[in-house]
Scaffold this motif. Structure first.
Motif, PDB file in Angstrom:
ATOM      1  N   THR A  22     -35.726  18.854  24.526  1.00  0.00           N
ATOM      2  CA  THR A  22     -37.090  18.453  24.194  1.00  0.00           C
ATOM      3  C   THR A  22     -37.106  17.775  22.823  1.00  0.00           C
ATOM      4  OG1 THR A  22     -37.965  20.263  25.505  1.00  0.00           O
ATOM      5  CG2 THR A  22     -39.462  19.299  23.889  1.00  0.00           C
ATOM      6  N   TYR A  23     -36.370  18.358  21.874  1.00  0.00           N
ATOM      7  CA  TYR A  23     -36.268  17.729  20.543  1.00  0.00           C
ATOM      8  C   TYR A  23     -35.694  16.318  20.673  1.00  0.00           C
ATOM      9  CZ  TYR A  23     -34.142  16.262  16.204  1.00  0.00           C
ATOM     10  OH  TYR A  23     -33.762  15.500  15.130  1.00  0.00           O
ATOM     11  N   LYS A  24     -34.646  16.216  21.484  1.00  0.00           N
ATOM     12  CA  LYS A  24     -33.961  14.938  21.623  1.00  0.00           C
ATOM     13  C   LYS A  24     -34.893  13.848  22.177  1.00  0.00           C
ATOM     14  CE  LYS A  24     -29.564  13.745  23.659  1.00  0.00           C
ATOM     15  NZ  LYS A  24     -28.429  14.337  24.394  1.00  0.00           N
ATOM     16  N   HIS A  25     -35.722  14.222  23.138  1.00  0.00           N
ATOM     17  CA  HIS A  25     -36.549  13.212  23.795  1.00  0.00           C
ATOM     18  C   HIS A  25     -37.943  13.077  23.217  1.00  0.00           C
ATOM     19  CE1 HIS A  25     -33.295  13.669  26.731  1.00  0.00           C
ATOM     20  NE2 HIS A  25     -33.531  12.381  26.943  1.00  0.00           N
ATOM     21  N   ARG A  26     -38.432  14.126  22.558  1.00  0.00           N
ATOM     22  CA  ARG A  26     -39.789  14.027  22.012  1.00  0.00           C
ATOM     23  C   ARG A  26     -39.787  13.936  20.497  1.00  0.00           C
ATOM     24  NH1 ARG A  26     -43.679  17.962  25.767  1.00  0.00           N
ATOM     25  NH2 ARG A  26     -44.623  16.205  26.840  1.00  0.00           N
ATOM     26  N   GLY A  27     -38.603  14.153  19.900  1.00  0.00           N
ATOM     27  CA  GLY A  27     -38.520  14.059  18.446  1.00  0.00           C
ATOM     28  C   GLY A  27     -38.872  15.344  17.715  1.00  0.00           C
ATOM     29  N   TRP A  28     -39.358  16.336  18.458  1.00  0.00           N
ATOM     30  CA  TRP A  28     -39.738  17.615  17.841  1.00  0.00           C
ATOM     31  C   TRP A  28     -39.372  18.757  18.781  1.00  0.00           C
ATOM     32  CZ3 TRP A  28     -41.180  17.700  12.921  1.00  0.00           C
ATOM     33  CH2 TRP A  28     -41.650  16.491  12.356  1.00  0.00           C
ATOM     34  N   LEU A  29     -38.955  19.861  18.198  1.00  0.00           N
ATOM     35  CA  LEU A  29     -38.803  21.071  18.985  1.00  0.00           C
ATOM     36  C   LEU A  29     -40.198  21.502  19.438  1.00  0.00           C
ATOM     37  CD1 LEU A  29     -36.316  23.009  16.685  1.00  0.00           C
ATOM     38  CD2 LEU A  29     -35.859  22.346  19.063  1.00  0.00           C
ATOM     39  N   PRO A  30     -40.309  22.077  20.632  1.00  0.00           N
ATOM     40  CA  PRO A  30     -41.626  22.587  21.036  1.00  0.00           C
ATOM     41  C   PRO A  30     -41.922  23.904  20.316  1.00  0.00           C
ATOM     42  CG  PRO A  30     -40.009  23.093  22.723  1.00  0.00           C
ATOM     43  CD  PRO A  30     -39.279  22.309  21.660  1.00  0.00           C
ATOM     44  N   ASP A  31     -43.185  24.231  20.189  1.00  0.00           N
ATOM     45  CA  ASP A  31     -43.532  25.533  19.624  1.00  0.00           C
ATOM     46  C   ASP A  31     -44.279  26.357  20.645  1.00  0.00           C
ATOM     47  OD1 ASP A  31     -43.300  27.011  17.072  1.00  0.00           O
ATOM     48  OD2 ASP A  31     -45.444  27.255  17.413  1.00  0.00           O
ATOM     49  N   CYS A  32     -44.998  25.636  21.478  1.00  0.00           N
ATOM     50  CA  CYS A  32     -45.787  26.280  22.512  1.00  0.00           C
ATOM     51  C   CYS A  32     -45.874  25.239  23.617  1.00  0.00           C
ATOM     52  CB  CYS A  32     -47.176  26.592  21.950  1.00  0.00           C
ATOM     53  SG  CYS A  32     -48.199  27.602  23.023  1.00  0.00           S
ATOM     54  N   SER A  33     -45.741  25.634  24.862  1.00  0.00           N
ATOM     55  CA  SER A  33     -45.926  24.638  25.907  1.00  0.00           C
ATOM     56  C   SER A  33     -46.335  25.319  27.195  1.00  0.00           C
ATOM     57  CB  SER A  33     -44.656  23.813  26.120  1.00  0.00           C
ATOM     58  OG  SER A  33     -43.638  24.606  26.666  1.00  0.00           O
ATOM     59  N   MET A  34     -47.127  24.594  27.952  1.00  0.00           N
ATOM     60  CA  MET A  34     -47.552  25.101  29.257  1.00  0.00           C
ATOM     61  C   MET A  34     -47.914  23.897  30.122  1.00  0.00           C
ATOM     62  SD  MET A  34     -50.315  25.008  27.077  1.00  0.00           S
ATOM     63  CE  MET A  34     -49.846  26.455  26.225  1.00  0.00           C
ATOM     64  N   SER A  35     -47.720  24.026  31.431  1.00  0.00           N
ATOM     65  CA  SER A  35     -48.032  22.962  32.385  1.00  0.00           C
ATOM     66  C   SER A  35     -47.597  21.592  31.856  1.00  0.00           C
ATOM     67  CB  SER A  35     -49.520  22.983  32.767  1.00  0.00           C
ATOM     68  OG  SER A  35     -50.358  23.072  31.657  1.00  0.00           O
ATOM     69  N   THR A  36     -46.407  21.521  31.312  1.00  0.00           N
ATOM     70  CA  THR A  36     -45.717  20.330  30.801  1.00  0.00           C
ATOM     71  C   THR A  36     -46.393  19.707  29.567  1.00  0.00           C
ATOM     72  OG1 THR A  36     -46.642  18.425  31.995  1.00  0.00           O
ATOM     73  CG2 THR A  36     -45.082  19.805  33.227  1.00  0.00           C
ATOM     74  N   CYS A  37     -47.421  20.363  29.020  1.00  0.00           N
ATOM     75  CA  CYS A  37     -48.116  19.833  27.844  1.00  0.00           C
ATOM     76  C   CYS A  37     -47.702  20.579  26.579  1.00  0.00           C
ATOM     77  CB  CYS A  37     -49.625  19.976  28.010  1.00  0.00           C
ATOM     78  SG  CYS A  37     -50.280  19.035  29.393  1.00  0.00           S
ATOM     79  N   LYS A  38     -47.954  19.950  25.439  1.00  0.00           N
ATOM     80  CA  LYS A  38     -47.699  20.617  24.159  1.00  0.00           C
ATOM     81  C   LYS A  38     -48.834  21.593  23.863  1.00  0.00           C
ATOM     82  CE  LYS A  38     -45.398  16.523  22.311  1.00  0.00           C
ATOM     83  NZ  LYS A  38     -45.375  15.505  21.252  1.00  0.00           N
ATOM     84  N   GLY A  39     -48.464  22.825  23.522  1.00  0.00           N
ATOM     85  CA  GLY A  39     -49.476  23.832  23.202  1.00  0.00           C
ATOM     86  C   GLY A  39     -49.695  23.918  21.699  1.00  0.00           C
ATOM     87  N   TRP A  40     -50.691  24.676  21.308  1.00  0.00           N
ATOM     88  CA  TRP A  40     -51.047  24.785  19.882  1.00  0.00           C
ATOM     89  C   TRP A  40     -50.071  25.691  19.144  1.00  0.00           C
ATOM     90  CZ3 TRP A  40     -53.812  20.814  19.881  1.00  0.00           C
ATOM     91  CH2 TRP A  40     -54.838  20.585  20.803  1.00  0.00           C
ATOM     92  N   THR A  41     -49.672  25.218  17.963  1.00  0.00           N
ATOM     93  CA  THR A  41     -48.779  25.979  17.099  1.00  0.00           C
ATOM     94  C   THR A  41     -49.555  27.117  16.437  1.00  0.00           C
ATOM     95  OG1 THR A  41     -47.414  24.058  16.681  1.00  0.00           O
ATOM     96  CG2 THR A  41     -47.401  25.750  15.006  1.00  0.00           C
ATOM     97  N   GLN A  42     -48.933  28.305  16.425  1.00  0.00           N
ATOM     98  CA  GLN A  42     -49.665  29.452  15.873  1.00  0.00           C
ATOM     99  C   GLN A  42     -49.274  29.793  14.444  1.00  0.00           C
ATOM    100  OE1 GLN A  42     -48.800  31.583  19.772  1.00  0.00           O
ATOM    101  NE2 GLN A  42     -50.700  32.527  19.177  1.00  0.00           N
ATOM    102  N   GLY A  43     -48.022  29.499  14.108  1.00  0.00           N
ATOM    103  CA  GLY A  43     -47.580  29.863  12.756  1.00  0.00           C
ATOM    104  C   GLY A  43     -46.519  28.897  12.292  1.00  0.00           C
ATOM    105  N   GLY A  44     -45.312  29.394  12.174  1.00  0.00           N
ATOM    106  CA  GLY A  44     -44.207  28.559  11.727  1.00  0.00           C
ATOM    107  C   GLY A  44     -43.642  27.725  12.858  1.00  0.00           C
TER     108      GLY A  44
END
Ligand SMILES: *[C@@H]1O[C@H](CO)[C@@H](O)[C@H](O)[C@H]1NC(C)=O
Ligand SMILES: *[C@@H]1O[C@H](CO)[C@@H](O)[C@H](O)[C@H]1NC(C)=O
Ligand SMILES: *[C@@H]1O[C@H](CO)[C@@H](O)[C@H](O)[C@H]1NC(C)=O
Ligand SMILES: *[C@@H]1O[C@H](CO)[C@@H](O)[C@H](O)[C@H]1NC(C)=O
Ligand SMILES: *[C@@H]1O[C@H](CO)[C@@H](O)[C@H](O)[C@H]1NC(C)=O
Ligand SMILES: *[C@@H]1O[C@H](CO)[C@@H](O)[C@H](O)[C@H]1NC(C)=O
Ligand SMILES: *[C@@H]1O[C@H](CO)[C@@H](O)[C@H](O)[C@H]1NC(C)=O
Ligand SMILES: *[C@@H]1O[C@H](CO)[C@@H](O)[C@H](O)[C@H]1NC(C)=O
Ligand SMILES: *[C@@H]1O[C@H](CO)[C@@H](O)[C@H](O)[C@H]1NC(C)=O
Ligand SMILES: *[C@@H]1O[C@H](CO)[C@@H](O)[C@H](O)[C@H]1NC(C)=O
Ligand SMILES: *[C@@H]1O[C@H](CO)[C@@H](O)[C@H](O)[C@H]1NC(C)=O
Ligand SMILES: *[C@@H]1O[C@H](CO)[C@@H](O)[C@H](O)[C@H]1NC(C)=O
Length: 799
Positions: A402-424
């Motif tokens: 995910t980092y490789k293709h989106r440029g960022w590690l995910p922090d939260c994800s569901m139903s293939t979408c980016k979820g809201w980050t809660q902390g760090g």
């Protein structure tokens, strides 16, 4: 990964080795009889209680109109449909539940006497009819129609039996499909019905665009439903409460003024029906064709092997549970049920969506339903690291891909979408935990690059990835209260908890840097001390006007260095809950009281800052006995085991017995909070095993298991680690019972440390704990305490 490969993996899991193990166990009680998927199906546990394979994408269950975050609940509400996509244990908005189908006998032959809209069709079920087992779910509606279901990886088979129907009306059974989801988030959707009168099967297919339940953007899901089991009488579409046999297609949009349009398709069969009506549903995030081929390949027809699906699922589940074994001693059956059900729940999510990634093409694994890593990094993913290390490696590889293709590690994800980050940036902790535990097949240089990216570069939208306030973090060494941050955008709250979490992220980065021989090690280790900048040593705390007499709490600090103020009790169970949107505060989902203990890498420094061991222990006691601790949410977990760091491991063992079984048990409401994908499950597992992780570090804190012994066989090495109580009579841990370790041996040699490394699992061995009925000297000596950054021994952590 091709679907063909997915199938052959399922097959390989049930080949000879499974068969052998199963035979070996055949005399014993089948371990699956201890799995009750309904634990946590009430009072906010929000577990997914239906049929799924381990990490499976298809998750079939009956959906209710009450507590339906995970689809079904035993809260006595009504069934509105049967659907195939779900998340497990999450909070907030109900997730997924797309394209529910529903069986019905209509009041008369007139199609418009059928109940199409959700409110009209909702039907209560016979409470004693619910059967939930690994790989199987079934129930009977109050009107006598029964339904049961089984799954493959990306498809489900539902069976509807109308023979017990008590409805007085037409006797021709109808199955409808609703173009909605549990949250009614549909933006638009299409359906086409292909079911010719007189044919013995019909197909409904389509797609819909929906919103993620805790994230940004939208996603498209595709379905393919095959109905069979009788001669088709008629078919068509419905919109609101009207239906017709022409046209056979509908495109439905958003509606307006909050009025949610309802619509979908239907197929009606002619009486007499000799058996059940079968509904095979394939699902995909790629295309309708892929949804159909998922179903055709995984659940071939026209004669479906329902029992075969259930048996395959159960064999796969048995195989997944096989690395763990328990000798119960005098532990009761309820504890065994809690335990095995918890192991089961750790493997429901994250979900393996390999081959179903709509965003990029890759041969790497693709996992989703990291909901969220904030919940999962502390205990759930560390549990998979010991129980299913091959899958955990694939999960880590998926984060890196995910980092490789989106440029960022995910922090939260569901139903293939980016979820809201809660902390760090919590993926950092996951990667480094995998590193210190030697998981294989992972590109550590890529991991380093990804974590440095989190540590150094601020994304424009840090509400969904990375970290915010990085300029202040680098310049001031804390996240300021009401930060000025024109570089990126997110919820500008949580300055205390983000400071604490970023410090731990940087500590983890330092660990990896050191392991890989990078000279950035010292820099990140220095940043790992930033938490100290928010410690206000003279801050007091009162409850209802009475001073608790404890001094020193984290407090918010402005950009100019002046202290702000947040009542240390705020956001605790004694005050109001603080989330991203409700009552956003400087601490996230927990109080400054609780966050006082969130410095996983330097707990000894906390002991010192709070005034030494005695005050520290008193403070922990007060925290756990005053109602300030929230055992139903993840930040509290490690606080249960902190006496280890003050040389009192016995007090950790005693404390955890205040919570298990009284707050984690085998009853339907038996979880203290949202299971959060299996976080509550994993707290129970590590606690009852007697080895509690401090993830990111090669450390498990030792306490007496709740059983005579627990063994885990490592899938990478085939070595078995056993932790065993001697002189065991622990029972439920009430006063007088033997919960105190007197001394310990490892492979026969004295083991004086109150902790052990992951080598225990990879190399195997026997850790024997001799118990007595009073606290002892074991684990009290300075050199036997677990390592902390500021007090020695950290070398053992940084490889
Ligand atoms: C297994 O069950 C069979 C038949 O019930 C019994 O004869 C045999 O002794 C059992 N074996 C073990 C190892 O319990
Ligand atoms: C469930 O349906 C029954 C009637 O079948 C109705 O009385 C009850 O209010 C419904 N409950 C909910 C939560 O909708
Ligand atoms: C079914 O409906 C018929 C006609 O309306 C009525 O006479 C009969 O009593 C009903 N039976 C039941 C079991 O409700
Ligand atoms: C469906 O909704 C999505 C999200 O709002 C939108 O991007 C898409 O264009 C819509 N599709 C059609 C055909 O209107
Ligand atoms: C959904 O299906 C309709 C009808 O076949 C088609 O026109 C539309 O392009 C599909 N939408 C997506 C996003 O694939
Ligand atoms: C620092 O900033 C805060 C918030 O703007 C303000 O209340 C406080 O007076 C300032 N302190 C100093 C010393 O300027
Ligand atoms: C089981 O756990 C639930 C949730 O924490 C709790 O409310 C209940 O009292 C517990 N039951 C028992 C018998 O301890
Ligand atoms: C572990 O055991 C399995 C089955 O007995 C075998 O196939 C595999 O090669 C072994 N792995 C190692 C690392 O010894
Ligand atoms: C613990 O066990 C003791 C002795 O068996 C029993 O009296 C007590 O009720 C139990 N407590 C709980 C909370 O189950
Ligand atoms: C452990 O403690 C018990 C009781 O104090 C003692 O009998 C035993 O010898 C000790 N074992 C070791 C290995 O020190
Ligand atoms: C990881 O591998 C290294 C090198 O083989 C070894 O020294 C270390 O003990 C291993 N650590 C664990 C936790 O297995
Ligand atoms: C076993 O436990 C009893 C108390 O239940 C204690 O008196 C005895 O010393 C313990 N034995 C050992 C070897 O520690």
């Amino acid at each position: 990964m091709s679907r063909h490969l997915v199938l052959s993996i399922i097959a390989s899991l049930v080949l000879p080795s499974a068969a052998v193990k199963y035979t070996k166990r055949a005399n014993d009680t089948d371990i699956l009889t201890y799995v009750n998927p309904l634990i946590g199906s009430q009072k906010g546990g929000n577990v997914f209680a239906g049929a799924t394979l381990p990490y499976g994408m298809a998750k079939a269950v009956a959906d209710v109109d009450g507590e339906n975050t995970g689809g079904f609940s035993t809260d006595d509400s009504n069934i509105t449909g049967f659907s195939i996509l779900h998340d497990s244990g999450t909070g907030g908005n109900p997730s997924l539940g797309n394209f529910p189908i529903f069986p019905q006998i209509c009041a008369s032959d007139d199609i418009n006497t059928c109940n199409f809209p959700i409110g009209a069709r909702a039907t209560h079920y016979q409470s004693d009819s619910v059967v939930a087992k690994p790989g199987y779910f079934g129930l009977t509606l109050d009107n006598g129609i029964s339904a049961d279901m089984a799954v493959s990886k990306h498809a489900a088979l539902f069976r509807f039996d109308f023979s017990g129907s008590t409805t007085n009306g037409s006797s021709d059974p109808l199955i409808l499909l609703d173009l909605t989801d549990l949250w009614q988030s549909r933006q638009n959707a299409s359906i086409s019905v292909d079911a010719i009168e007189g044919a013995d099967s019909g197909r409904i297919k389509g797609n819909g665009t929906f919103l993620p339940s805790f994230g940004a953007g939208s996603y498209v899901a595709y379905f393919c439903l095959d109905l069979s089991g009788g001669a088709i009488k008629d078919s068509g579409v419905w919109v609101n409460d009207r239906a017709g046999t022409e046209p056979k297609n509908v495109y439905i949009t958003r509606g307006f003024n909050l009025f949610y349009l309802q619509g979908g398709g239907f197929v009606r069969f002619k009486e007499p029906i000799t058996g059940q009506i079968s509904a095979r549903m394939g699902i995909s995030f790629i295309s309708t064709d892929q949804a159909c081929s998922n179903a055709e390949k995984e659940i071939p027809g026209p004669e479906y092997d329902f029992d075969g699906l259930v048996e395959t699922a159960q064999d796969v589940w048995r195989e997944k549970l096989a690395p763990v074994s328990v000798k119960p001693g005098n532990a009761d059956e309820n504890l065994l049920t809690s335990f095995w059900s918890a192991v089961y729940r750790t493997m429901i999510s994250p979900q393996d969506y390999s081959g179903e990634n709509p965003h990029w093409q890759s041969s790497e694994p693709y996992f989703d339903s990291f909901y969220c890593l904030w919940d999962m990094w502390r205990v759930q993913l560390p549990f998979l690291t010991i129980a299913d290390p091959n899958q955990q490696s694939r999960i880590v590889r998926s984060l890196l891909d995910t980092y490789k293709h989106r440029g960022w590690l995910p922090d939260c994800s569901m139903s293939t979408c980016k979820g809201w980050t809660q902390g760090g940036s919590d993926a950092d902790n996951v990667l480094v935990d995998a590193y210190v535990k030697n998981l294989t097949g992972i590109d550590w240089e890529l991991a380093y690059e990804a974590i440095v990216n989190d540590a150094e570069n601020e994304p424009l939208e840090w509400s969904i990835e990375g970290r915010g306030g990085l300029a202040s973090w680098k310049r001031l060494n804390y996240i300021p209260y009401l930060d000025f941050d024109p570089n990126g955008f997110g919820t500008n709250s949580r300055s205390i908890s983000r400071t604490l979490e970023y410090a731990y992220n940087d500590f983890n980065l330092a660990t990896l840097a050191k392991g890989l021989g990078k000279d950035t090690y010292a820099k990140y280790l220095a940043r790992a001390t930033n938490w100290q900048n928010l410690f206000k040593s003279d801050q007091t705390s009162s409850i209802d006007g009475t001073d608790t007499e404890f001094k020193g709490f984290f407090q918010p600090k402005y950009l100019n260095g002046t202290w702000g103020f947040q009542d240390p009790v705020a956001c605790s169970p004694l005050a109001g809950f603080c989330s991203l949107t409700s009552n956003p505060s400087e601490t996230f989902e927990s109080s400054a009281w609780e966050y006082m203990f969130f410095v996983p890498h330097d707990i000894r420094k906390i002991v010192e800052l709070l005034g030494g061991e005695e005050t520290f222990i008193n403070r922990l006691d007060f925290f756990h006995s005053s109602g300030l601790a929230d055992i139903g949410n993840e930040p509290v977990f490690l606080t249960v085991y902190m006496p280890h760091y003050a040389g009192r491991p016995g007090l950790s063992a005693k404390r955890v017995r205040d919570y298990i079984p009284s707050r984690f048990n085998a009853s339907l409401p038996g979880l203290p909070g949202n299971d959060d994908s299996g976080a509550m499950a994993s707290f129970l597992l590590f606690s009852t095993m007697g080895l509690f992780p401090n993830p990111g570090q090669n450390v498990y804190l030792i306490s007496p298991p709740f059983f005579e012994s627990v063994s885990v066989t490592n899938a990478l090495t085939n070595k078995t680690a056993t932790i065993k109580n001697v002189n065991y009579s622990a029972g439920n841990g009430t006063t007088g019972s033997n919960v105190w370790i007197q001394n310990a041996t490892f492979n026969g040699e004295p083991w004086t440390k109150s902790w052990i490394g992951h080598e225990f699992f990879t190399e195997g061995g026997l850790l024997e704990l001799t118990l007595g009925n009073a606290e002892s000297e074991w684990g009290t000596r300075e050199e036997d305490r677990p390592p902390s950054m500021s007090v020695g021994q950290m070398e053992t952590l940084q490889m």
